[in-house]
Structures are given as C-alpha cells and as structure tokens.
Design an enzyme around this catalytic site. Sequence first.
Site, mmCIF file in Angstrom:
data_model
loop_
_atom_site.group_PDB
_atom_site.id
_atom_site.type_symbol
_atom_site.label_atom_id
_atom_site.label_comp_id
_atom_site.label_asym_id
_atom_site.label_seq_id
_atom_site.Cartn_x
_atom_site.Cartn_y
_atom_site.Cartn_z
ATOM 1 C CG HIS A 89 -1.968 -0.996 1.260
ATOM 2 N ND1 HIS A 89 -3.218 -0.823 0.711
ATOM 3 C CD2 HIS A 89 -1.954 -2.236 1.788
ATOM 4 C CE1 HIS A 89 -3.935 -1.915 0.915
ATOM 5 N NE2 HIS A 89 -3.190 -2.793 1.552
ATOM 6 C CE LYS B 43 -6.510 13.903 -0.144
ATOM 7 N NZ LYS B 43 -6.669 12.665 -0.893
ATOM 8 N NE ARG B 44 -3.450 10.335 9.764
ATOM 9 C CZ ARG B 44 -3.151 9.425 10.703
ATOM 10 N NH1 ARG B 44 -4.019 8.473 11.013
ATOM 11 N NH2 ARG B 44 -1.994 9.466 11.339
ATOM 12 C CE LYS C 183 -2.491 10.879 2.669
ATOM 13 N NZ LYS C 183 -3.127 9.982 1.675
ATOM 14 C CB THR D 102 -10.154 4.636 -1.213
ATOM 15 O OG1 THR D 102 -9.646 5.049 0.066
ATOM 16 C CG2 THR D 102 -9.441 3.385 -1.659
ATOM 17 C CE LYS E 57 -14.013 5.644 0.700
ATOM 18 N NZ LYS E 57 -13.112 5.695 1.876
HETATM 19 C C1 26W Z 1 4.108 1.003 9.944
HETATM 20 C C2 26W Z 1 3.504 2.359 9.758
HETATM 21 C C3 26W Z 1 2.536 2.365 8.623
HETATM 22 C C4 26W Z 1 1.194 2.185 8.874
HETATM 23 C C5 26W Z 1 0.304 2.181 7.839
HETATM 24 C C6 26W Z 1 2.983 2.538 7.345
HETATM 25 C C7 26W Z 1 2.100 2.531 6.302
HETATM 26 C C8 26W Z 1 0.758 2.337 6.545
HETATM 27 C C9 26W Z 1 -0.231 2.258 5.419
HETATM 28 C C10 26W Z 1 0.323 1.364 4.337
HETATM 29 C C11 26W Z 1 -0.602 3.592 4.908
HETATM 30 C C12 26W Z 1 -1.862 3.572 4.059
HETATM 31 O O1 26W Z 1 -2.951 3.647 4.580
HETATM 32 N N1 26W Z 1 -1.715 3.530 2.730
HETATM 33 C C13 26W Z 1 -2.816 3.851 1.876
HETATM 34 O O2 26W Z 1 -3.496 2.677 1.457
HETATM 35 C C14 26W Z 1 -4.657 2.990 0.710
HETATM 36 C C15 26W Z 1 -5.385 1.710 0.419
HETATM 37 O O3 26W Z 1 -4.672 0.955 -0.496
HETATM 38 C C16 26W Z 1 -4.304 3.744 -0.546
HETATM 39 O O4 26W Z 1 -5.475 4.116 -1.199
HETATM 40 C C17 26W Z 1 -3.489 4.996 -0.206
HETATM 41 O O5 26W Z 1 -3.024 5.613 -1.394
HETATM 42 C C18 26W Z 1 -2.312 4.617 0.667
HETATM 43 O O6 26W Z 1 -1.629 5.774 1.110
#
Ligand code: 26W
Length: 800
Positions: free
Chosen positions: A356, A537-538, A543, A645, A649
Amino acid sequence: MNALHPAPLTRDAFRAEILRHLTYTVGKDASHASLYDWRMALSFALRDRIVTPWFHATRRTWAEDHKRVYYLSMEFLIGRILEDAAINLGLREVAAEALADLGQDFATVAATEPDAALGNGGLGRLAACYMESMATLGCPAYGYGIRYEHGLFRQEFENGQQVELAEDWLSQKHAWEFERPECAYTIGFKGQVETQRGRSVWVAGESVRASAYDTPVVGWAGRWANTLRLWGALPTKRFDLARFNSGDYAAAAESETLARTISRVLYPEDATYQGKELRLKQEYFLTSAAIQDILRRYLDSHSDLRALPAKVAIQMNDTHPALAGPELIRILTDHHGIGFGEAVEIARACLGYTNHTLLPEALERWSTWLMGNVLPRHMQIIERIDEDHLKAHPKRPHYVGIVKHHEVRMGELAFISSHRVNGVSALHTDLVKARLFPELDALHPGRIVNQTNGITPRRWLRMANPRLATLVTEAIGAGWEDDLDRLAGLEGHVGDAAFRERFAAAKRANKAETADWIRRATGTTVSPDAIFDVQVKRIHEYKRQLLNLLHTIAVWHDIRQNPNANHVPRVKIFAGKAAPGYVVAKEIIHLINDVAGVINADPATRDLLRVVYPPNYNVSMAERLIPAADLSEQISTAGKEASGTGNMKLSLNGALTIGTLDGANVEIRDHVGAENFFLFGLTAEEVLERRKDPDHARHAIMESQMLQDVLQMLAEGRFSPGQPGRYHGIVDRVWNHDYFLVASDFASYCAAQRAVDAAYQDGDGWSRKAAINTARMGFFSSDRAIRGYMRDIWNTGSAL
Ligand code: 26W
C-alpha cells in the site's frame, strides 16, 4: 422463504422486537429509556436479523468444504455499523417507521453510535470496504484484526494546534460483537530455541492469551454474512491472589496490565515506521492468533496439511502481518514435522501480500536484534528463508534480500513468502515493479499483479447520499447497489435537462445541510452557492495540503487586489489528522487554522472565500462531507499516493476532481473522461527529472509573482501576527527543501483552479460533468476489486 431469506419484517413486528430488547436485553422501560438505550435495543433487533444469514453462510461453507479467505489486517476502519447493517438487511425504512411509532427518530438514534475507528486511513478503510464486498459476493471469508480498546485518537484544536485525546469507543457496550471466551490461543514472546529430538522447540519467555470477539458482517440484501474476528489480549497467568491479600495490590495486577497493553491502543502512525517493540508484539499477536485459528479450523475437518492451499487463502494487508509466513512455517515444521522446504511451499501457496505504499519511511524494517529477542525462532526461520531463496536464485544481487544491514525487511519477507504480490492501482503496481522490487520481479515474473482499489457503493452512495441514491434508482431502477456498472445507464439521462436539474438539486440540498453542520462544528457560516472545495484525508507532506493552502492564500490576495474582478465564491474545506509525532504535518494544521482565522475575519472577502477545518475527521465525517463536495482535491506529488480511495468516493458522489496523475487518479480520469477532470502537475517520471535540478523550487518561485507574494505574506507573519516567525520553517522548506515539489506544481495547479472557476460558472455544464462522473464510476466498486482478488490471487469462487 428459506433460511437465507427469512420472512420480511413488518413495522409492527419490528417495533415489538425493539421493545423486547429494550425490556429484556437492555433492561429499561420505554418511558425512561435514553437515546443510548434505544440504540442498543435497535442494534440488537437488527443484529438478530443478521444471525440467520450468518449461521447459514457458516453451515454452507462447512458443508461444501469451501475454500476460505482470511484477510489479515492491523486496521479495520469501520465507522458506524447500525445504518449500514439496516440498509444491507433491507430494513432501513421499517426500522425508521418502527422507531417513529416508539417516538424516536432513526437518524438521531443512529448518530449516537461511536465510530469503530480501528484504523488510520486508507488501508484500514479499504479493509472495511473489502469485508463488506466479500459478504456481498458470498465469498467465505474471515477478517482478522485487533480489538483495540482505544481506536484512532480524537483530534481537537487548541489555538489552532492539534491535540490528541484518547478515543474510547468501548466505554459503551459494543452491540455488534459476540465475545468468544472459549476461542483463545496462547501467544509467546522472547525466550530461547532448544533442540529436542532433532526438532527446534521454541520455549517462550513470556506469553499472553488472544481471545476472540466476533462481529458479523452482512452483505447487500442479507444474502451472506462473514465474520470479523478481533483479538483482545488477556494475561495467561491467573490473578495473583496471594500478593493481593498481602496488600501488594499493584503487583497483583501487574501481569494483567502488561498483557492487556498489547491490544490497548492503535498506533497512530500511518506512514512512518517507528520500530517499537510493542508494535512488533501487536503484529505477532494478531498474526499468530490468526494462523493458529486458521489451522485449528482446517484440522477440524482435514488431516493433510499439505493440501492446505486448496482450502485456505491468506491475504496480508501490507507487511504488518508479514510474520504470517514464518509463523505458518514454524508450526508446519516444528509442530507437524513437515520439512522446511515443503513448509515454505505450502505457506507460499496460501499467502498473498498487498503493498500500500512506496514511501521509504513507511516500509517496515525490524532490527535483527529486536526480532531475535522478541521472536527468536522466527528470526531463525526468516534467515533460513532468505538463505534458501538465495540458493535457489544464485543470480540474486548481493544487495537484495530479507536480512540486510542487521535489519529484517518486511517487504522482501512478504514478497518471498507470497505467491502473489499486488499493488493497489495500475500506476502503483508499475512502480512496485520498477522501483520497489525490480530484482525480485525479475526473479519471479508474473508474481506482481495489480488490483485497483474499490469502495463499497452501499455505504458510500446508498447510505451516505440518500438524495443521489434515490435519483439514481428513479433513473435506472434498483439493482445498481451490487452491480455498479449499471450506473452507466445514467449516461442516457445526462442529456436530459430535467435530470441534470434534479442532480444539481440533490447536490445543492446536501450542501445546504452540510453548511448548517459546518456552522455548528466550526462557527463559520458558508454559502451553499459557493464551490465546496474539499480536501479530506490524513495530513501528510506528500498529499500536499500545503499546495491547496498556498492557493487559498493566493485567491485571498487576488480578491483583495482586484475586488471588482469576476471571482467565483469558494469554501475551502479541509479535514484530517496528523500523526502525533509528525511535526511538519502539525505545523500545516496550525497554518490551515491560522489562515482560516484571518481570511474568515476579512470583511473584504467574506462573500467570496471561506476556509473551514472541522476537527476530528473520521468515517462519519466523510459520509457527511463527501456528498456535499463539488471539487475533490487529489493533489499528491505524482508517484507518492499508492491509490487513494477518497478520490473514488468523491467522484462517485458527483464531485469533479482536480488532481495529479497519481495513484488511481489516472484510472478515474480514464473512466470519467479528460474533459470531466482537472489535471495538473508533473508526472511521476517528470518528478524524478525535476528533482535532479537542485534549484527546482527557486526556479519555480522566480517564475511566479503570485507564489513570491504568498510566501512573502507567510514570512511576514500575516497569518500569525502575534508570532511573525511562526511559519518561517514552512517558507524555508518551500524555498530550500521542497522534496514534494509544491513550488514546481504551483502554477499548473492555479491554472487548473482557474479552469474550475470557469467551469463552475456554467452551472448546467458543471452538473453535466458531475453527473457523468457518477455515471462512469462503476468500475471503482469494491465488488469489482474483490472479484479480481478471488480470480487472480485467492483462486476461489462465490458460495452463493
Ligand atoms: C508502519 C507504519 C505504517 C502504517 C500504515 C505505514 C504505512 C501504513 C499504510 C500502508 C498507509 C496507508 O494507509 N496507505 C494507503 O493505502 C490505501 C489503500 O490501499 C491507498 O489508497 C493509499 O493511497 C495509501 O496511502
């Protein structure tokens, strides 16, 4: 009528059910019941209706010995459950009528439900959409996650700055779960590895219990229901009564406190990996409990573990559960005597890994010291997997591998452990191949596949936007909810002026309602006639909320300088949380609030520009803001957003996108048409080129008088009069360390925003584009995405 389709409930019968639960489950008299009591009674009455399809699905899966999908995720960002369940059961209207007979308002009751916020953002929300789609499609599946006591923190602003408060969703009873104390597993940590009769035996030094809590997830039309199984951590040791009796109260509870810590709180970092021991323990806690549960279920009705992949598909949601490989291999070898190489093959045939993110700072890497200390046997297994892989692929470059520089790289571990690795949009998958795993891709051609993300149309259109949903049904008939390609049928209506007017009226009514809510939430009055320009979004540098904000300041500056020019009224709507330790993101939050304060107080621009930032963005706020949006801001630096995503939406709900060629924006634009999308900015390739010029930002700034003015205003402290130096850091970063190319994309972004203004002034033309967006978004249903996973990765079919 059959078990799957019980008799439809009448209003009277459902009212009786609610009253029965109010009386006998909640223990309240109707005359004294609070909103909370009514919500509980209503939830239990609805939950009863899920149990029938749920049991039926479980029995059918057993009877047919159907292959099961196991979705392992550290995050499930569910939001509220009540209305979503009611809609999928076809009971939304009946429930509202029954409640009305009892003197209660459905929406008021439903609004008291706290969001289940067991996730940070995109990855967690995707898991929730996928659970709902798997239930809709009748794909036998279990979600496995952690039952965090505290979900994502609650955000408040103090003097414009984010403060984090503990979230407390479990302080009330969680009406949707069934506690399963009989289903629990021991999870070990630390200790040492011994050899007993030729086999390795891990003697753990510490242990906790993982105890199951099940929430049924019902799909569209109540045809099928799956289980979301969340693990809570409990102590293995009994309460120390002797110590308690001797007066040592704290010590008596010590081991309990320690154990419970594991499922206490969701880590709020969504893009920076921290390397904390507790996080590694959480990851192993989830993964080991899931693998033990999967094997227990399999062995209940099978004996040959070598045939496991025919019945079990395990999907790893990013690398967070990537210990699934080593854990499965450990149990197959150490407990069941299967040879190492064979165990690796079995595990690989079961496992899939979804990536992701490409952000280097987000890629998990655990120090071999920590891994060896917390999970000594797994560390050995990881090293063996790595060595065997190198032996099998002697041409593997020396810098490629799982264990390098005293670190375990979880991406490489997940890749090598899986038979399929997938990216989440076409562009992202190309970049996973080209930039993240080029060498492993070359060694394993065909292993990396794409599965473009999707969203569930039940929650994100039918539930969140009843006005538009009703219009859609009137235009093309029922049935689009689980066959979203049917939205294409709207195209035939877009040419009809009356349809466009009704489309615009639905949007306008959503905006008016949201304008009221914005006033309540922020104190700022906004006009529903203005463009609702939404970035939700975050908060993250990539971003580029900052780019949006610099444009906001530019618009303000322009209106003040040219008050008589033809300005199109706008409301800039920001929402989102920053990771608590992410200093730069928090500075950006502070700046948005400071800019909002100054601009909203300016009588010269008050009718033309407003900036609002309602605190504590969550799923419920998304459901409120997305249907009211005209413009969707998807402006990440190209190559950085894996998919997005929220972009889907918003477009589905008739917002036009202003965006870069990043993530799924590329495919959204292909679907809705370039003429219905405001494109700007450098491409992923051009971004790499541009960064080679060390002076890229300086050059871009020198070419834009407006950008110079805006940065000057920030530097002078125009938005922080009490502390003029407050934003010198931000200004300095744009000039000198502009890694995300805010300056380079500024001019192009402003030009696209001018095109937005022009298009919006043609109200009917805008409505046409908006309706076309909705009509062409069918592809982005999570049902399509899940069908892709079932076909390309899980090799499984529907049980319906
Ligand atoms: C370990 C710390 C950590 C925690 C969560 C690193 C990375 C993440 C996630 C991978 C971040 C995340 O939410 N990524 C998002 O995933 C979505 C679903 O696929 C995508 O639509 C977003 O573009 C992506 O940023």
